[in-house]
Design an enzyme around this catalytic site. Structure first.
Site, PDB file in Angstrom:
ATOM      1  N   SER A 100      -9.637  -1.165   7.598  1.00 32.02           N
ATOM      2  CA  SER A 100      -9.107  -0.927   6.015  1.00 32.02           C
ATOM      3  C   SER A 100      -8.343  -1.878   5.297  1.00 32.02           C
ATOM      4  O   SER A 100      -8.043  -2.150   4.112  1.00 32.02           O
ATOM      5  CB  SER A 100      -7.971   0.270   6.120  1.00 32.02           C
ATOM      6  N   LYS A 109       0.798  -1.280   0.136  1.00 33.69           N
ATOM      7  CA  LYS A 109      -0.003  -0.150   0.102  1.00 33.69           C
ATOM      8  C   LYS A 109       1.055   1.189   0.258  1.00 33.69           C
ATOM      9  O   LYS A 109       2.143   1.229   0.681  1.00 33.69           O
ATOM     10  CB  LYS A 109      -0.717  -0.053   1.160  1.00 33.69           C
ATOM     11  N   SER A 127      -9.352   1.387   3.277  1.00 35.73           N
ATOM     12  CA  SER A 127      -8.472   2.044   2.379  1.00 35.73           C
ATOM     13  C   SER A 127      -7.355   1.457   1.527  1.00 35.73           C
ATOM     14  O   SER A 127      -6.922   1.983   0.519  1.00 35.73           O
ATOM     15  CB  SER A 127      -7.872   3.238   3.138  1.00 35.73           C
TER      16      SER A 127
END
Length: 385
Positions: free
Chosen positions: A138, A37, A114
């Protein structure tokens, strides 16, 4: 089943030259490809945190996050950095700057956030596993929405150095995989442990499932009743879900504004409207609200620890809905969606306990998953269970 419309999203990767890292030595992850990420530092590569103004105003990191270094030393190959919600302040997986990654298992649905790009890359088969972060859900929500496995570890178990924070009281480093064996292999590599313990009993947080829309509630409860006939039923949200929601919002908001407020006030970055609204709400958290939230979070954590005891697993919904359609009306309208999502995420969040997400099928053609919460420190037994 209604025919799905193809998505316009084409990638899970951040724009520009692909970030790569060769394995530094052979190890248990040799032959595995992974992504990270874009909150996680890789030396020499810009960390965008999902926002071009963040990328423009922060220097390229000189060092790589220790968790990435460990994976490279264990034989894995880094093949890219993935899109995420801006500063990780979202659960839907949308990004107005870099695009919303495809949900390969449901192309007309959002991937969840996310850690959206990491989940998408795993579900597409582009990588064997991918790193994300999980503050309020997330990793857990994208795993459920994309029909893959996900893991949020015990809070503090994996160092967060070299990772852009949102709320350190809740921030964790998590990961995704398409199969349970790979999920566990990554975990035992990161934890450096193969410990094993026996699960004593399984409990179902029935009141947590009661928060879901009717279709999701019926689908998940039928799966739980079929697969876990010896389960016990317990109540988690004694006194309702509001204290869980408010304690999380106030603590997260205080930390998010303390960390990023000065930068926001100085630079006035371009945010999506919903991200800007969340930071504005964070700025309004008072000291009294923050003190109340700290006390309440401690009490809520103790209640979870009592439910789990020393050897019990707690089954919860991994997300507040099956994967959300990109364009059609939501099953839970905003802000009600977050008013369900955040208390569900706060069961592991307030308690600091590990949670594994297991894909269990579909609801109305959209992926859905179950969450399994274990006592603090039970990461490896949960992964191997």
């Amino acid at each position: 089943m209604e025919r799905r419309r193809p998505s316009t999203a084409t990638t899970a990767w951040i724009p520009g030259r692909r970030v790569r890292g060769d394995p530094k030595s052979p190890g248990p992850l040799s032959g595995h490809r992974f992504a990270v990420k874009d909150l996680i530092d890789v030396a020499g590569a810009t960390t965008t945190a999902g926002n071009p103004d963040w990328a423009r105003t922060h220097p390229r990191p000189r060092t790589t996050a220790p968790v990435v270094e460990r994976l490279l030393r264990s034989g894995a190959a880094l093949v890219g950095k993935t899109i995420c919600d801006e500063l990780a302040f979202g659960l839907e997986g949308k990004n107005i700057h870099y695009g919303t990654p495809l949900n390969p298992r449901a192309p007309d649905c959002l991937p969840g956030g996310s850690s959206s790009g990491s989940a998408s890359a795993v579900a597409r088969g582009w990588v064997d596993f991918a790193l994300g972060t999980d503050t309020g859900g997330s990793v857990r929500v994208p795993a459920s929405y994309c029909g893959i496995f996900g893991f949020r570890p015990t809070h503090g178990r994996i160092p967060m150095r070299g990772i852009v924070p949102l709320a350190p009281e809740y921030d964790t480093l998590g990961w995704f995989a398409r199969d349970a064996a790979t999920l566990a292999r990554v975990g035992t590599t990161l934890f450096g442990s193969t410990e094993d313990r026996l699960v004593g009993s399984i409990a179902v947080a029935r009141d947590a499932f009661d928060l879901l829309p009717e279709a999701e509630h019926q689908r998940l409860m039928s799966i739980v009743e079929h697969r876990f006939p010896q389960r016990r039923t317990v109540t988690v949200f004694t006194g309702g879900r509001k204290p869980w929601l408010d304690a999380y919002r106030f603590r997260q908001g205080r930390s998010a504004w303390s960390l990023h407020g000065p930068w926001i006030e100085r630079l006035h970055p371009r945010f999506a409207p919903e991200i800007a609204e969340r930071f504005a709400a964070a700025a309004r958290v008072t000291r009294a609200e923050a003190r109340w939230a700290d006390r309440t979070a401690v009490a809520l954590a103790r209640s979870v620890h009592r439910l789990l005891g020393e050897d019990r697993l707690l089954i919860v919904p991994a997300a507040p809905t099956a994967a959300l359609p990109r364009e059609s009306p939501r099953r839970l309208p905003m802000p009600l969606y977050r008013e369900v999502a955040l208390p569900l995420g706060a069961i592991a969040g307030h308690s600091g306990c590990p949670e594994a997400v297991v894909p269990v099928g579909e609801c109305d053609g959209r992926p859905i998953g179950l969450g399994f919460v274990a006592p603090r420190g039970w990461d490896v037994p949960l992964l191997r269970w």
